[in-house]
Design an enzyme around this catalytic site. Structure first.
Site, PDB file in Angstrom:
ATOM      1  N   LYS A  31     -10.416   9.829   9.107  1.00  0.00           N
ATOM      2  CA  LYS A  31      -9.550   8.710   8.741  1.00  0.00           C
ATOM      3  C   LYS A  31     -10.340   7.441   8.424  1.00  0.00           C
ATOM      4  O   LYS A  31      -9.895   6.334   8.744  1.00  0.00           O
ATOM      5  CB  LYS A  31      -8.521   8.443   9.848  1.00  0.00           C
ATOM      6  N   GLU A  82       6.726   0.327  -3.785  1.00  0.00           N
ATOM      7  CA  GLU A  82       5.977  -0.399  -4.809  1.00  0.00           C
ATOM      8  C   GLU A  82       6.566  -0.132  -6.176  1.00  0.00           C
ATOM      9  O   GLU A  82       6.430   0.968  -6.730  1.00  0.00           O
ATOM     10  CB  GLU A  82       4.492  -0.020  -4.791  1.00  0.00           C
ATOM     11  N   ASP A 139      -0.368  13.279   7.333  1.00  0.00           N
ATOM     12  CA  ASP A 139      -0.877  12.180   8.157  1.00  0.00           C
ATOM     13  C   ASP A 139      -1.330  11.077   7.202  1.00  0.00           C
ATOM     14  O   ASP A 139      -2.352  11.188   6.537  1.00  0.00           O
ATOM     15  CB  ASP A 139      -2.045  12.666   9.014  1.00  0.00           C
ATOM     16  N   HIS A 156       4.795  -4.749 -13.672  1.00  0.00           N
ATOM     17  CA  HIS A 156       5.198  -5.002 -12.293  1.00  0.00           C
ATOM     18  C   HIS A 156       6.313  -6.042 -12.235  1.00  0.00           C
ATOM     19  O   HIS A 156       7.177  -5.977 -11.370  1.00  0.00           O
ATOM     20  CB  HIS A 156       3.990  -5.460 -11.461  1.00  0.00           C
TER      21      HIS A 156
END
Length: 858
Positions: free
Chosen positions: A244, A108, A318, A436
């Protein structure tokens, strides 16, 4: 011996005719490359960049494809995610005090630049104050009861036995500490949220296993102590842990580490670095908060998930834990000039930061910002943190290894604050889109460790041969050492085979080069636990049965048994074993290691040939059968001595065999379900009859003399000395002067010799080979056994015992192999199952297995 049908190593069609990914469970570079080539063909693509491994592949564990075990399956290459560094950021915490860089792995654009801009602003303002709180890793099993009353009774019992739960957990893991239990009621279901501390590990797998074992203990105790209630069903996880997942509970109480970061930014710094004023910034923050409330967001922040995901990828965390770790609360408020001056005194007291261009001189007010992250799941040991690039990224932050996880959490929180203040400023000032456009293109350590392999160790190996000069690692082909290979993926100590080249100077001054192999054994409990994990993944019934009987399946004392046997002084036996130069057997250190000769193609043939037996001739097979008879004969008159040895496992007996029937049936059901192409209905029916006939089979075993058997007697563990490479201890009247070398004795036990014979023939005889050829080889073995025992054996009774041993091999060992085959592709397995089954079905057809059909009917 007939020729094997030429089959490709790439077996990519399953029993239903559907494509499947080949070479599962293999992690060596060669097979990973073959798997990738298969993917290229399957997808009609060129994967040259994916297939680029580490520049120094294999130079150490962290940059070896074999280290990927436990991190990824069906490996075909590496994903090259760009890594950039954000910062430096000045951080004041209990574990960080100074400027820190943070690696971000991301695609990104503008993300790292934005984080760096925020870091610059915060550092010039005096830095970020960080406090890390308690760690809470959660697991929430569910107990389904018959009534709400029973849920209350069960919770009262569990609460009273909390200290016993702590003891059970401590037996399983020295790093996992149970600190609390909290009940949740759902009608007839009781959910218990187990709260742990797991140190430098994220602890998710650790707490799952610890909870499983503690609850299995509790279920047994409840059955004994509370006969009036019944647990109808038990589930290891109920979703109450929020594993999660984004959940409101992660804001109310932690899952992971609780950490807070705060900073004070003067007005002039907002304008000069962030290009915003405090009023506009606070209005934007209020608008984003209102928006978060409107959409029902959990927490309120700008961009925390980006920090979590990119830092997690870079450091081997993770990534799925971004869900709960990114749950955050960003607070912002206006502060006066006096409040800023007081805050800066505190901030600059903690560092030697200098004033940058007058920006830190307080001329007017500013803003106070804070970030609360209640559930950061992070680790600095285990899992992906041990891989090469991930390890280096942690080292950038000074966070690799034990005792550094709090530092990592503090750094993550500080950079989360830096990114949020920068992104919010861009949004408020209208720079968000333009930026961006510009840039957007997880016990004290025991067992053998690397530190133990030093000059002192290798000097003891050299011993009286001379004086050690140096030693260097050497690659060795360990073949398919199943126990070590499966276990070493689950433990941190060195387990398996490790080659070294030793240089030493003899007493006469000559420098010698000497290749050796170090073999380090896992404990029996470690082996059983690893196999238990495979069983758990194969279904509930198999998991339950294996958990119940895991120390009765032949692995008890396996770590001491092999060392005891290879160090026996019997010259007759030693001629069939690899030479052992040095050994360490320490119960207190969990270290069971020996140094043996390097078995090379220079002096041996048929090394590691279980997958491909095309090189075995009848003459080769007879050498093995002859020497097998010789070592069997050695111990037939030493049974009392064998039974008295502390390393001998006595679980293989009639009583245990009767108890194991449900386990073998559960394994058989798994084999039939997973591999029906060779565990056919006919084979399954025959094996089921054998299981039901255990008592009769043991009556047959008791009719024949017993001895020490190898119990893993196949081409994985047998090779042949080349002629003239070894001296015979006793007179050898056979024409063939060669001797076998048989190794890996961890499964050895007292039993009828037919067990070794049955296993070897199943491995070495092709399924399509005539039974008469197999019977000729059996007759040769009997003649050799008669020669070396000076006894005569009734052929009919010998074959009946052999038939029972072949059935036992089928229901016991081949069942176990097949369970492991679910996780790693053992190329030999299909051939061996078909060969063993073909012999049994032919014997049954010829009317020789009546004892199992009669027993099964009874």
């Amino acid at each position: 011996m007939s020729e094997e049908v030429d089959r490709s190593e790439i077996d990519d069609i399953d029993s239903y005719g559907l494509p499947r990914i080949p070479l599962r469970g293999h992690y060596d570079v060669k097979r990973c490359d073959k798997r990738r080539q298969w993917v290229e063909k399957f997808s009609s693509t060129n994967l040259q960049h994916i297939g680029e491994w580490w520049a120094n592949e294999g130079s150490d564990d962290s940059c070896s494809t074999t280290k990927l075990k436990g991190n990824a399956e069906n490996v075909i290459g590496l994903a090259k995610v760009p890594i950039g560094v954000a910062g430096p950021l000045l951080i004041h915490g209990d574990h960080v005090n100074g400027h820190v860089l943070c690696p971000f792995a991301t695609t990104e654009g503008a993300l790292i630049a934005s984080a760096t801009r925020g870091a610059t602003a915060l550092s010039r303002a005096g830095g970020v104050m960080v406090q890390v709180g308690q760690q809470r890793m959660l697991r929430a099993p569910a107990f389904l009861m018959r009534s709400t009353h029973e849920t209350r009774v069960l919770w009262d019992w569990l609460k009273e036995n909390f200290r016993h739960f702590k003891q059970q957990v401590s037996l399983f893991s020295q790093h996992c500490v149970l600190i609390g239990m909290e009940p949740f009621y759902f009608g007839k279901s009781l959910v218990i949220q187990f709260v742990y501390e797991t140190g430098d590990a994220a602890g998710q797998n650790m707490t799952t296993s610890a909870t499983w074992h503690a609850c299995k203990w509790a279920l047994k105790k409840v059955e004994e102590e509370l006969p009036g209630i019944r647990v109808v069903k038990f589930y290891i996880e109920s979703n109450v842990s929020g594993d999660k997942k984004m959940a409101a509970g992660h804001l109310q109480s932690s899952r992971g580490w609780f950490v807070q970061a705060e900073a004070w930014i003067p007005e002039q710094l907002l304008r000069s670095v962030l290009k915003i004023d405090s009023k506009t910034l606070l209005q934007a923050h209020q608008t984003l908060q209102e928006g978060a409330i409107r959409v029902g967001a959990l927490g309120s922040n700008v961009n925390v998930a980006n920090v979590m995901a990119s830092v997690f990828i870079a450091t081997g965390q993770d990534v799925a834990n971004t869900a709960e770790s990114a749950t955050a609360l960003l607070h912002m408020s206006a502060v006066s000039k006096e409040e800023l001056e007081e805050a800066q005194k505190k901030l600059f007291y903690h560092s030697d930061a200098k004033v940058y261009n007058g920006d830190t001189k307080v001329e007017e007010g500013g803003v106070y910002i804070s970030m609360q992250l209640p559930s950061v799941v992070a680790a600095t040991v285990g899992g992906g943190t041990m891989l090469a690039t991930q390890k280096e990224c942690l080292q950038i932050m000074g966070c690799h290894g034990k005792g550094t996880v709090r530092r990592l959490v503090e750094i993550i929180a500080a950079f989360a604050l830096a990114l949020d203040i920068s992104t919010l400023s861009s949004i408020a000032s209208g720079h968000f889109a333009s930026s961006h456009e510009r840039l957007g293109r997880n016990k004290p350590e025991s067992g053998l460790r690397e530190v133990h392999l030093n000059n002192e160790f290798f000097s003891k190996v050299v011993g009286s041969r001379g004086t050690l000069v140096d030693w260097t690692p050497m690659k060795v082909d360990a073949g398919t050492s199943i126990i070590s290979e499966l276990t070493k993926t689950e433990i941190s100590k060195k387990v398996g085979h490790f080659g070294y080249i030793i240089h030493y100077t003899t007493n006469s001054g000559e420098v010698m080069e000497w290749p050796v192999v170090i073999k380090s054994k896992p404990l029996d409990s470690e082996t059983a636990t690893m196999i238990n994990k495979m069983a758990q993944a194969c279904g509930l019934e198999l998991a339950v049965q294996y958990e119940r009987h895991k120390m009765e399946t032949g692995f008890r004392l396996c770590h001491t048994r092999e060392l005891a046997i290879v160090q026996m002084e019997d010259p007759e036996l030693k001629q069939f074993l690899p030479e052992v130069y040095y050994s360490v057997s320490s119960i207190s250190k969990d270290m069971f290691v020996y140094v043996m000769e390097y078995l090379s193609d220079e002096n041996f043939t048929h090394l590691n040939t279980a997958d491909d037996i095309s090189g075995w001739t009848t003459a080769d097979v007879k050498v093995v059968l002859r020497d097998m008879a010789r070592f069997h004969a050695l111990f037939m008159d030493k049974l009392e001595w064998l039974r008295e040895q502390p390393w001998m496992d006595h679980s293989h007996c009639r009583e245990v065999a009767m108890k194991l029937r449900p386990l073998w049936k559960a394994m058989l059901a798994n084999a039939a379900r997973e591999f029906p192409e060779y565990w056919t209905s006919q084979v399954v029916e025959l094996t089921t009859q054998a299981i039901d006939s255990s008592n009769e089979m043991w009556r047959i075993f008791d009719s024949f003399p017993k001895t020490l058997i190898h119990n893993d007697c196949n081409p994985r563990n047998i090779c042949i000395h080349k002629a003239g490479s070894v001296q015979h201890v006793s007179d050898q009247t056979d024409d063939d002067p060669r001797l076998i070398c048989i190794y890996d004795w961890e499964l050895a036990r007292i039993d009828v010799p037919q067990h070794d014979l049955a296993e070897f023939l199943a491995f070495i005889v092709y399924p399509e080979t005539s039974i008469y050829k197999r019977l000729e080889l059996i007759e040769y073995y009997i003649v050799m056994l008669e020669k070396y025992t000076k006894q005569k054996y009734n052929r009919r009774n010998f074959l009946k015992v052999l038939d029972a041993a072949t059935l036992d091999f089928q229901l016991n060992r081949l069942n176990m192999y097949t369970m492991a085959h679910t996780f790693k592709d053992y190329r030999f397995l299909e051939r061996v199952v078909r060969s063993n089954s073909a012999y049994l079905l032919q014997r049954k057809s010829d009317g020789h297995l009546k004892f199992i059909t009669m027993a099964a009917k009874l």
